[in-house]
Structure formats: C-alpha cells, structure tokens
Design a protein around this motif. Structure first.
Motif, PDB file in Angstrom:
ATOM      1  N   ILE A 131      35.305 111.262  15.664  1.00 54.13           N
ATOM      2  CA  ILE A 131      35.358 109.802  15.613  1.00 54.13           C
ATOM      3  C   ILE A 131      36.809 109.402  15.849  1.00 54.13           C
ATOM      4  O   ILE A 131      37.701 109.820  15.112  1.00 54.13           O
ATOM      5  N   VAL A 132      37.054 108.626  16.886  1.00 49.58           N
ATOM      6  CA  VAL A 132      38.416 108.218  17.236  1.00 49.58           C
ATOM      7  C   VAL A 132      38.423 106.740  17.576  1.00 49.58           C
ATOM      8  O   VAL A 132      37.383 106.130  17.819  1.00 49.58           O
ATOM      9  N   GLY A 133      39.623 106.172  17.591  1.00 46.77           N
ATOM     10  CA  GLY A 133      39.726 104.759  17.934  1.00 46.77           C
ATOM     11  C   GLY A 133      41.130 104.239  17.752  1.00 46.77           C
ATOM     12  O   GLY A 133      42.080 105.000  17.538  1.00 46.77           O
ATOM     13  N   ALA A 134      41.250 102.929  17.796  1.00 43.52           N
ATOM     14  CA  ALA A 134      42.551 102.273  17.816  1.00 43.52           C
ATOM     15  C   ALA A 134      43.309 102.445  16.511  1.00 43.52           C
ATOM     16  O   ALA A 134      42.722 102.427  15.414  1.00 43.52           O
ATOM     17  N   ARG A 135      44.633 102.594  16.633  1.00 42.26           N
ATOM     18  CA  ARG A 135      45.484 102.606  15.442  1.00 42.26           C
ATOM     19  C   ARG A 135      45.562 101.204  14.839  1.00 42.26           C
ATOM     20  O   ARG A 135      45.569 101.045  13.620  1.00 42.26           O
ATOM     21  N   ASN A 136      45.650 100.185  15.679  1.00 41.52           N
ATOM     22  CA  ASN A 136      45.704  98.792  15.206  1.00 41.52           C
ATOM     23  C   ASN A 136      44.292  98.213  15.141  1.00 41.52           C
ATOM     24  O   ASN A 136      44.021  97.114  15.629  1.00 41.52           O
ATOM     25  N   ALA A 137      43.403  98.974  14.527  1.00 43.79           N
ATOM     26  CA  ALA A 137      41.983  98.600  14.520  1.00 43.79           C
ATOM     27  C   ALA A 137      41.739  97.315  13.741  1.00 43.79           C
ATOM     28  O   ALA A 137      42.450  96.979  12.787  1.00 43.79           O
ATOM     29  N   SER A 138      40.696  96.608  14.136  1.00 44.12           N
ATOM     30  CA  SER A 138      40.279  95.405  13.417  1.00 44.12           C
ATOM     31  C   SER A 138      39.612  95.795  12.106  1.00 44.12           C
ATOM     32  O   SER A 138      39.209  96.941  11.902  1.00 44.12           O
ATOM     33  N   ALA A 139      39.463  94.830  11.218  1.00 41.12           N
ATOM     34  CA  ALA A 139      38.771  95.081   9.960  1.00 41.12           C
ATOM     35  C   ALA A 139      37.323  95.501  10.233  1.00 41.12           C
ATOM     36  O   ALA A 139      36.792  96.407   9.570  1.00 41.12           O
ATOM     37  N   ALA A 140      36.688  94.834  11.213  1.00 43.61           N
ATOM     38  CA  ALA A 140      35.306  95.186  11.542  1.00 43.61           C
ATOM     39  C   ALA A 140      35.228  96.611  12.088  1.00 43.61           C
ATOM     40  O   ALA A 140      34.305  97.365  11.758  1.00 43.61           O
ATOM     41  N   GLY A 141      36.209  96.998  12.924  1.00 40.19           N
ATOM     42  CA  GLY A 141      36.207  98.348  13.469  1.00 40.19           C
ATOM     43  C   GLY A 141      36.363  99.397  12.402  1.00 40.19           C
ATOM     44  O   GLY A 141      35.671 100.423  12.409  1.00 40.19           O
ATOM     45  N   ARG A 142      37.263  99.176  11.454  1.00 39.46           N
ATOM     46  CA  ARG A 142      37.458 100.142  10.372  1.00 39.46           C
ATOM     47  C   ARG A 142      36.216 100.229   9.486  1.00 39.46           C
ATOM     48  O   ARG A 142      35.823 101.319   9.060  1.00 39.46           O
ATOM     49  N   THR A 143      35.617  99.082   9.236  1.00 42.57           N
ATOM     50  CA  THR A 143      34.411  99.079   8.401  1.00 42.57           C
ATOM     51  C   THR A 143      33.291  99.846   9.075  1.00 42.57           C
ATOM     52  O   THR A 143      32.594 100.655   8.434  1.00 42.57           O
ATOM     53  N   PHE A 144      33.111  99.632  10.379  1.00 40.76           N
ATOM     54  CA  PHE A 144      32.048 100.352  11.086  1.00 40.76           C
ATOM     55  C   PHE A 144      32.347 101.842  11.153  1.00 40.76           C
ATOM     56  O   PHE A 144      31.451 102.669  10.966  1.00 40.76           O
ATOM     57  N   ALA A 145      33.609 102.213  11.434  1.00 42.17           N
ATOM     58  CA  ALA A 145      33.968 103.634  11.495  1.00 42.17           C
ATOM     59  C   ALA A 145      33.690 104.318  10.171  1.00 42.17           C
ATOM     60  O   ALA A 145      33.185 105.447  10.132  1.00 42.17           O
ATOM     61  N   ALA A 146      34.009 103.638   9.072  1.00 42.92           N
ATOM     62  CA  ALA A 146      33.759 104.213   7.743  1.00 42.92           C
ATOM     63  C   ALA A 146      32.262 104.384   7.494  1.00 42.92           C
ATOM     64  O   ALA A 146      31.811 105.423   7.005  1.00 42.92           O
ATOM     65  N   ARG A 147      31.483 103.373   7.847  1.00 45.26           N
ATOM     66  CA  ARG A 147      30.029 103.472   7.637  1.00 45.26           C
ATOM     67  C   ARG A 147      29.431 104.587   8.490  1.00 45.26           C
ATOM     68  O   ARG A 147      28.595 105.368   8.018  1.00 45.26           O
ATOM     69  N   LEU A 148      29.877 104.670   9.739  1.00 45.65           N
ATOM     70  CA  LEU A 148      29.374 105.712  10.630  1.00 45.65           C
ATOM     71  C   LEU A 148      29.730 107.097  10.094  1.00 45.65           C
ATOM     72  O   LEU A 148      28.879 107.996  10.048  1.00 45.65           O
TER      73      LEU A 148
END
Length: 382
Positions: A131-148
């Motif tokens: 699971i990878v993605g942006a360092r400056n991730a949005s709150a929604a992105g971090r929340t989804f990454a955590a749930r996933l």
C-alpha cells in the motif's frame, strides 16, 4: 553452488539457513563490492561456483575489462563489523533462498542476495500486499488507507510499505496487529524519516523492518526507487491510494507492473491533484479499489498458486564453471556494444561466442565500470 571454504560443524548453517558464517560473510563482501549488483552477483556465482572464488577472480576480471585498479571490496574485518552491527541491534542478514526470505521477492531476477531483517521474520513468509501513496495525503486518503490496511490484515494479508509520511504511515499503523513490513531506503541504522521512528519500533515489534543497503547507509534520493522495487517485489499486488502525476508511488506501480504484480488504484476527485496519478493508473488498466474485498478477490487465487522456496543444503545457483574468453572473442563482443541497449541474446548470436564467454566479457566490463544494464537482458556501454 560450491560451498567455498571448508566448514566445521560449529560453523555450518543453522536450521532454515543455507549459508554458514564464513559463506555469509563472503556473500556480504561480494554484494558490497563496487559495481556488483544483484544480477552481477548472480552471474559471478554462476560462473565461479561460490562467493569466495568470485572474490578471488574480481581483480583479474576488472583488469581485463579495462580497469587499472580492482573494484573496492570490503575487507573481512569490515564485513565482520557489519554482521556484528546487525547482531547488536537484533537484526540479521537473510540470504536468497533461505526460509525467511520473502518468496515473492525471491522470484525476481534482480532479487537482493542478502537482506537485513529486524523483527518477526515469520511475517516475511506470508502473502503480502503493498500500500503506497502520497506523503502529503489528504485526511480522506489516510482514513481510507488505514481502513484498507486494517481489513487486509484481518483477512490474513501482510501489508508492506515504505515507512514514509502520509499513506505509508497510515497503512503501517493500521496493520500493526496483523504484522506489517516496512522497507528502508537506507540501512537499518539510518531510519528515515526521523519523525516515524516510533512507528518503526512498533513495526519491528510485531512485523519486520527490511533493507538491502549496508546497515549504516544514509539514504539518498536515488535509493528510494530501489526501496520501491522491494516494496513491489515482496508483494503480490500494490495498491496506490493517492498519487500526483509525478510521484514515487507511480514509480512503485510501474515497477510492480514490470515485475508481473497486480496494480490497484483508488479513484479520486479530478479536482484533487493528489488523485491525478491514481486516476491515470485506472485509465491504463489498474484494478479499481473501493474496499479490501476488491484486492483479496484478485490476489487470493495468485497466493494459492504460490510455491514457497525449498531450503536445501546448497545455495540457489547452478555454477557453470569459470570461462576465460580469448582476446578475439572479447573483441567481437565489445565491438557489438554501444550506447544503445542491446539484448544479450543478440550478442551471443552475432559474436559467435558461447553464452558463458559473453557473460564473462560483460562481467569484465561491468566490474570495470564500463557497462550499464538498463533492463532485464539488455546491456549498453557507458
């Protein structure tokens, strides 16, 4: 592979290991040698039957390739010091083919011969998802990454990522209970970024920290794509949660595709630049992900077909025996090379040399710092 130096019972491999202490030290010295990467390491072992014999051959190979001084090779004392540094921090060097070496990573033709591992090595034998993605991730992105990540871990999957800020950190934090794997760009003694040091300690407690670099290596910009290659290489598939049009996460996705891994992407708003890369991946055929079940459905059949490596008494290479090409053969091979990458099969066909002869000439040039390997099976002169 030949065993190299004779080993007494006290210095033989432990259970689940292929190499005794002296062999592991030789492997370490060889892979840390200047101009020796994973593919070159494999070619040297294949040609000379063992790391010890390959180390002895390095000076003459480099000289025939046009280098006056032999490539720098760590001394025995330096290799011992690195191994002792691993032991002091509770880490160890795991060799390709050994029980605790990640099976998916072992399947790559440029798999690191040795990886540094700190933590619970058992997680490295289980199926992984990157699971990878942006360092400056949005709150929604971090929340989804955590749930996933949490849902994947609950389903028995190990989450692997690069310990970076943003999406990486959210995925690691959420999958701690299931065991997660963090990959360093530098050595294990040089954690980066420093603000994630606490997270790294948590990862080591229930999962594993991994690096292919020397233990004291300070990470540089060029080392992060190498790290990304390990993240994708360990995984059966990689999920990109948020990524701009130009980002390291897209490098990981490209590497995953080149390695034959599944690529997944989470859709985002066309108005958010952090979704530009993921939306482009979807246009190019990545599997759309809105929940963990989307990933599990694709990867479960692949995991079921995976065969774990069998640990044997010898290392996973088949020595071809040393070959010394004549001056005429060497000249024919070199004359076919240039700045344009050329398939090695073409060099064999057009030069009239044997595969072994061509490989030796390429080794000579590489150890002399004159050869580039821009892709699998292709070479070019620098």
């Amino acid at each position: 592979m030949a065993r190299g130096r004779a080993q007494g019972p006290a210095s033989g491999p432990s259970k689940g290991e292929l190499l005794g202490p002296e062999q592991r030290r030789d492997w370490l010295r060889l892979i840390r040698t200047e101009n020796v990467g994973p593919r070159t390491f494999r070619a040297l072992i294949n040609q000379f039957g063992g790391a010890g014999a390959a180390l002895e051959a390095l000076p003459s190979l480099a000289r025939r390739g046009g280098r006056l001084m032999p490539p720098h090779t760590p001394t025995i004392a330096e290799a011992d010091a690195e191994m002792e540094a691993h032991a002091r921090m509770g880490a160890r060097l795991v060799a390709l083919g050994e029980r605790d070496y990640p099976p998916a990573l072992a399947a790559l033709d440029d798999a690191p011969p040795l990886i540094s591992v700190r933590g619970e090595a058992e997680v490295l034998r289980r199926p992984m998802v990157g699971i990878v993605g942006a360092r400056n991730a949005s709150a929604a992105g971090r929340t989804f990454a955590a749930r996933l990540a949490r849902d994947l871990a609950a389903g028995g999957w190990v989450v692997v990522s690069g310990l970076a800020r943003g999406i990486d950190a959210a995925a690691h934090e959420a999958s701690l209970d299931g065991g997660t794997v963090g990959v360093f760009a530098g050595g294990l003694a040089k954690p980066y970024p420093p603000e994630n040091l606490g997270l790294m300690e948590k990862v080591a407690a229930t999962g594993a920290l991994v690096s292919e670099m020397p233990i004291g290596w300070e990470p540089r910009a060029r080392d992060f794509p190498r790290r990304n290659r390990l993240v994708s290489g360990m995984s059966l598939g990689v999920v990109v949660v948020e990524a701009a049009e130009r980002s390291g996460s897209l490098i990981t996705a490209r590497l995953a595709a080149e390695q034959g891994r599944e690529v997944f992407a989470v859709p985002g708003s066309p108005l958010d630049p952090r979704a530009g890369g993921t939306n482009r991946l979807l246009k190019r055929g990545a599997t759309l992900v809105t929940e963990a079940a989307d990933v599990i459905e694709v990867l479960t059949p692949i995991a079921g077909r995976r065969e774990d490596p069998v640990v044997e008494a010898e290392a996973p290479f088949v020595p071809a025996g040393p070959v010394t090409p004549g001056d005429d053969a060497r000249a024919r091979v070199i004359s076919l090379l240039g700045p344009v990458p050329t398939p090695t099969d073409d060099l064999v066909r057009l030069s009239g040399c044997t595969v072994a002869e061509v490989q030796i000439v390429l080794l000579e040039l590489e150890l002399a710092g004159r050869l580039d390997r821009p892709g699998t099976g292709r070479v070019a002169l620098k």
